[in-house]
Every structure is written in C-alpha cells, then in structure tokens.
Design an enzyme around this catalytic site. Structure first.
Site, PDB file in Angstrom:
ATOM      1  N   GLY B  31     -20.228  13.084  -4.055  1.00 58.85           N
ATOM      2  CA  GLY B  31     -21.119  12.068  -4.600  1.00 58.85           C
ATOM      3  C   GLY B  31     -22.524  12.550  -4.862  1.00 58.85           C
ATOM      4  O   GLY B  31     -23.301  11.859  -5.509  1.00 58.85           O
ATOM      5  N   CYS B 240      -0.235  -7.775 -21.886  1.00 58.73           N
ATOM      6  CA  CYS B 240      -0.424  -6.958 -23.094  1.00 58.73           C
ATOM      7  C   CYS B 240       0.516  -7.448 -24.188  1.00 58.73           C
ATOM      8  O   CYS B 240       1.715  -7.622 -23.967  1.00 58.73           O
ATOM      9  CB  CYS B 240      -0.148  -5.493 -22.763  1.00 58.73           C
ATOM     10  N   CYS B 243       3.254  -4.334 -24.892  1.00 61.60           N
ATOM     11  CA  CYS B 243       4.242  -3.892 -23.914  1.00 61.60           C
ATOM     12  C   CYS B 243       4.528  -4.944 -22.847  1.00 61.60           C
ATOM     13  O   CYS B 243       5.469  -4.802 -22.083  1.00 61.60           O
ATOM     14  CB  CYS B 243       3.800  -2.588 -23.253  1.00 61.60           C
ATOM     15  N   CYS B 265      -3.047  -3.018 -24.076  1.00 59.24           N
ATOM     16  CA  CYS B 265      -3.448  -1.997 -23.101  1.00 59.24           C
ATOM     17  C   CYS B 265      -4.458  -1.039 -23.734  1.00 59.24           C
ATOM     18  O   CYS B 265      -4.280  -0.622 -24.876  1.00 59.24           O
ATOM     19  CB  CYS B 265      -2.247  -1.164 -22.684  1.00 59.24           C
ATOM     20  N   CYS B 271       0.969   2.285 -22.459  1.00 59.89           N
ATOM     21  CA  CYS B 271       1.539   1.203 -23.256  1.00 59.89           C
ATOM     22  C   CYS B 271       2.804   1.676 -23.977  1.00 59.89           C
ATOM     23  O   CYS B 271       3.839   1.002 -23.964  1.00 59.89           O
ATOM     24  CB  CYS B 271       0.499   0.707 -24.253  1.00 59.89           C
TER      25      CYS B 271
END
Lengths: 256, 278
Positions: B31, B240, B243, B265, B271
């Site tokens: 980080g 979606c 899909c 998606c 997808c």
C-alpha cells in the site's frame, strides 16, 4: 500545582532580525494569558513558537501532558506533537479560512478532530457536531452548509467549536476578534469567556486590542520589539501601567 | 513481427531493473506509494503509461497477456496496449481471464477469480487518496507516515451528510494490511471486495505521478466505512441483458434516442463465457 506550559527564555530570530527575545513565563491550568503589543512586536512569532508551529532559535517550551509528564516541545516526536495539536490543544486563527476546512460542511469541520482520534460512528459524530454548533450559537439547520456561506462571525464561532470538540486543555488564539465588527466582537468575546470558564480552559490570546485582553485574560504580557517589557495581572497593568510604552498603549485607547 | 529496433517489451533493461526495484519495495511495504523514475512512453499520460511500464517490467517471453479497459477486451485503450506489447515483446495474448498470466487493467477487476499464477496490473491516474483533501504532497506523505487518516472519513461523512449514504462509487479508499490507506485506482467499489485476500499479485502504476504500489497476494484490504454506515457494493434491479448474470458489474448502454437502455456485463470475457455455457 504545576504549570501547564512554561517558556524559558524563548527566542526566535529571522537571520539578523529578532522575532522575539528571551521570553519567560508560566501558564497555569485554567488561566488566560493575553499577549499584547503593536504590529511587528513579535506576538505572533511568539505564539507560533509556543504552539510548536515554528521551532524556537533558543530556549525551551515545556508542556505538561495529561499523563503528568513534562515534555519539551522540541524533544517530542513529530507524531506526538501532531497528536497533541489535534487533541489537547486548539488553535484559533485570525482568519477563519486558515483554521477551517472550507471545502466541507460545518458538521464535517466539527467532526474532523473526532474522526482523527478514531471515532467511526456517524451518528455519534453528527450528534456531537450538532451539540457543539448549538453551544457556539449556530442554528442546527446550518450544519450541512459550507463555511463559505457563513458570515465572518459565524466562521469564527465554527472555528472555535471545531477546536473545542476534543476537550482540549489549552487553546492558542491569534487575534480571535480581528476583522469582525464591534457588535459581533462583543458577542464572540462573551462566548469565548463563557466557554473558557465552563470548560476550565487555559488560553494564550494574542491581540492588539486592549479591550479583548481586559475582557478575557487574567494576566497579560506587553511586548515591544520582540521583548516582554511588562507583565502582570491584567487589571493592574491596564490601571497602572509602568513601562512608558504600556502607558502610551493604554492612553491610546479611544474613549467613546 | 517483433521489430528488432526495440528491446524486449520496449523499455531497456536498466529501466526495467529500476522499475522492478520499485515493485519489490512496493510489495515489501503493501500500500505504500514508491516513487520511481517514470519514463516517457509512446502514448499520452492518462492512457496507462504507469500500467504499461509495470507490465513491461514484469513481462517475460513466456507470458500470456490480457489487457482490459472498463472490463472489455475490445475497447480502444485495451486494443492499442495489447498491440503495443505484441509488437514490442511478441508475447502471446488472450481475452480469457484464466489463460492470462499478466492482466493489465483499467477500471475493473475481472469477474472470474484470479489465481496465484497471475499478476494484475492497474493503471492509476491519481495514486494519492488524500490529494483532494490535502493538496500538499509534503503533508500527505507525513500523514501516511504517521497514519493520520481521520481526514479520509471527513470525505465519507460529507457524502452521508449530503446524500444520506456513502456516495463514493469508484476509487473507493481502502486500508491495506491494517496500515496504509490507498486508492485502488478508478475501479468501481463493486470490485473492492475482490482486492481483499486475492491470490494474485496486484500492482498499481501511475506514470504521470511517478508512483508504484502493490497489494501482495493474500493481503487484507479493508474498505473504509462508518460503524453505522458499513461499506456496501452496488447492486442492480435486473440481470445482464445478454447473459443473464445477476452477480456481475453492469454497464448501462443507451440504445436509441428514445430512452431505451440496456444493462450488460462490463466484463466482456465473462459475459461471453456465460452465454456459451447456457
């Protein structure tokens, strides 16, 4: 009882020029000390040295911590000093814009110190912020407004609330009433006096206005050209000034 | 078509060593933003110069590269960066998440779970999460060093006060390994939980700002929140449209000028696979 803050021959020079020279005093818990003097007399330099914003060229400033230790400011770690600045100390700037976070709402300004010491409950922060705004006479429905929409007096009161939310023991004030009109000044002084008394705060107030010193402080120091030329009880100095400069200062106050 | 005028993966070996050192340091201190001598790349700042340099430094000839932009493999940024590495490194490329060993991404983490064999490289515009609250770099560095992150919550407080909820939806700040608060690049907060305890190595490169930081595999990443306003991800009322997936990040697509909209998606590979399996 031990002194909350003690200064031992604090000096600050800017190259060959002296900011302040050889200042010694003790500040006791709950006491308000006023530092007065004309522009350029070293008041603000001294305040910045005392509050750790500016390293002194020589001399020591000791602070007595909550756990009873006496620590010299320049021997503290940076982390410790910064923690002190946002918990046990407050700093009220002359221009509220220097002391406030202008980009966020009033509530966030008051809540910032709480979040800085680890408060992570929105409801608590909000409730405390509301409470503090009320104590400094800011209407509750202004809590989500930006400080930009506040008047000068309100900004100054907001700045005070923001500083006092962590219950500090010592507040530094640099011309807290400078730039405000007289009726607003009077209300603000009243408010500060009430808070200082109720919270048992110690304060160091820098001002060029003798009326502010008279109203707020129990003790005062008069500075000229970087040196303290007279110090004592406020009433005593204002009623019976000894140094020629102090006499001039006291006699320069306009009587209405 | 490996043009001999280029060293493998465009950058010279000394530059790659310099970047790898920064990456190693970033992994050692999760980080923490490690400064590095970012190079001028043959693309404008903001197009992923940081990500490209990190990818160039970690790429080997055996790697299979996947590049996505907003989750999709076929958008301009993804296509041009993929072509860049095909030309300069001659590496194999793929659109399938599980076949890739290095994935460079902008704005998304793939929906398919990542593995220990993979490296995810993020393109970062502004690495400093404190930037908009504290403009001074000297001050933000001190704040990171002393772990003074209270001001991050000021931003979240402000969101709740203004909108009734935490309205930050992308570049949502998180704390890595209980120490550094970092900006996970402009991924939607939907992807923040995927950062946590991820088996893959996650590297972040900011070219213009000259910073590299990392989340090593299996590292704790906790999104900042309030006790009474916990962190939540976005959700959609419909699946979606292509899909039928109910648990992926959806993009809103405007279909015509009469207000018809479609939610699909954003991860084009995910997808397509979902549709193939049905």
């Amino acid at each position: 009882m031990t002194a909350l803050l003690s200064a031992q021959s604090v000096s600050k020079s800017y190259g060959a020029r002296a900011g302040c020279m050889d200042v010694c005093f003790d500040l006791w818990p709950g006491e308000v000390l006023a530092i007065v003097g004309e522009s350029g007399s070293g008041k603000t330099t001294l305040l910045r040295c005392l509050s750790g914003h500016l390293p002194a060229s020589s001399g020591k400033v000791h602070y007595s911590m909550r756990d009873g230790r006496h620590v010299a400011l320049d021997e503290m770690s940076e982390a410790e000093r910064r923690l002190l600045m946002r918990t046990d100390w407050g700093f009220v700037h002359q221009d509220a814009r220097d002391g406030l976070r202008m980009g966020v709402s009033a509530g966030a300004n008051v809540g910032e110190r709480m979040m800085a010491v680890g408060e992570r409950h929105y409801g608590h922060i909000r409730a405390t912020a509301t409470d503090w705004l009320e104590r400094v006479e800011i209407p509750e429905d202004r809590i989500d407004d930006s400080p930009w929409s506040y008047s000068g007096g309100m900004r100054q009161r907001l700045q005070i609330a923001r500083n006092l939310v962590t219950s500090p023991r010592l507040v530094f004030m640099d011309e807290p009433t400078g730039g405000l009109d007289v009726s607003v000044q009077a209300r603000l002084l009243d408010l500060i006096r009430g808070l200082v008394k109720r919270l048992d705060l110690a304060a160091i107030v820098v001002t060029h206005d003798l009326a502010v010193a008279r109203l707020l402080s129990s003790r005062m120091m008069v500075m000229q050209q970087g040196r303290v030329i007279e110090q004592g009880l406020t009433d005593q100095i204002l009623e019976d000034p000894q140094a020629p400069y102090t006499q001039l200062l006291v006699s320069s106050v306009l009587q209405v | 078509m490996n043009a001999p005028a280029y060293n493998f993966a465009y950058l010279n070996e000394q530059t790659k060593r310099m970047i790898r050192r920064a990456i190693l340091k970033a992994i050692a201190v999760p980080g923490y933003q490690v400064p590095f001598a970012s190079r001028e790349m043959p693309m404008p700042y903001g197009w992923g110069t940081g990500g490209v340099q990190v990818t160039a430094a970690v790429l080997t000839p055996e790697d299979t590269l996947k590049v996505i932009d907003q989750g999709a493999d076929d958008t301009t940024n993804a296509v041009s960066i993929r072509k860049f590495f095909v030309k300069t490194a001659g590496v194999a490329t793929t659109e399938r998440t599980e076949e890739a060993s290095v994935i460079q991404t902008r704005h998304r983490i793939p929906e398919a779970p990542l593995t220990e064999e993979q490296i995810l490289v993020f393109q970062v515009p502004i690495p400093e999460p404190l930037r908009f609250l504290e403009p001074r770099e000297t001050e933000t560095r001190t704040m990171h060093a002393l772990e003074e992150y209270g001001v991050m919550h000021v931003k979240l407080y402000e969101d709740i006060a203004q909108y009734g909820e935490i309205a930050t939806t992308y570049a949502y700040p998180a704390k890595v390994a209980d120490r550094y608060v970092f900006d996970p690049s402009p991924i939607p907060k939907f992807d923040n939980p995927k950062l946590d305890n991820c088996p893959a190595l996650q590297l972040f490169g900011a070219g213009r700002e000259k910073r590299i930081y990392a989340v090593p595999p299996y590292t704790k990443v906790k999104s900042l929140d309030f006790e009474d306003h916990p962190f939540e991800v976005q959700s959609w009322s419909e699946p979606c449209a292509l899909c039928g997936s109910c648990h992926s990040f959806l993009d809103e697509i405007v279909m015509d000028d009469k207000g018809t909209r479609m939610f699909v998606c954003s991860d084009s590979d995910f997808c397509a696979r979902q549709r193939g399996e049905r």
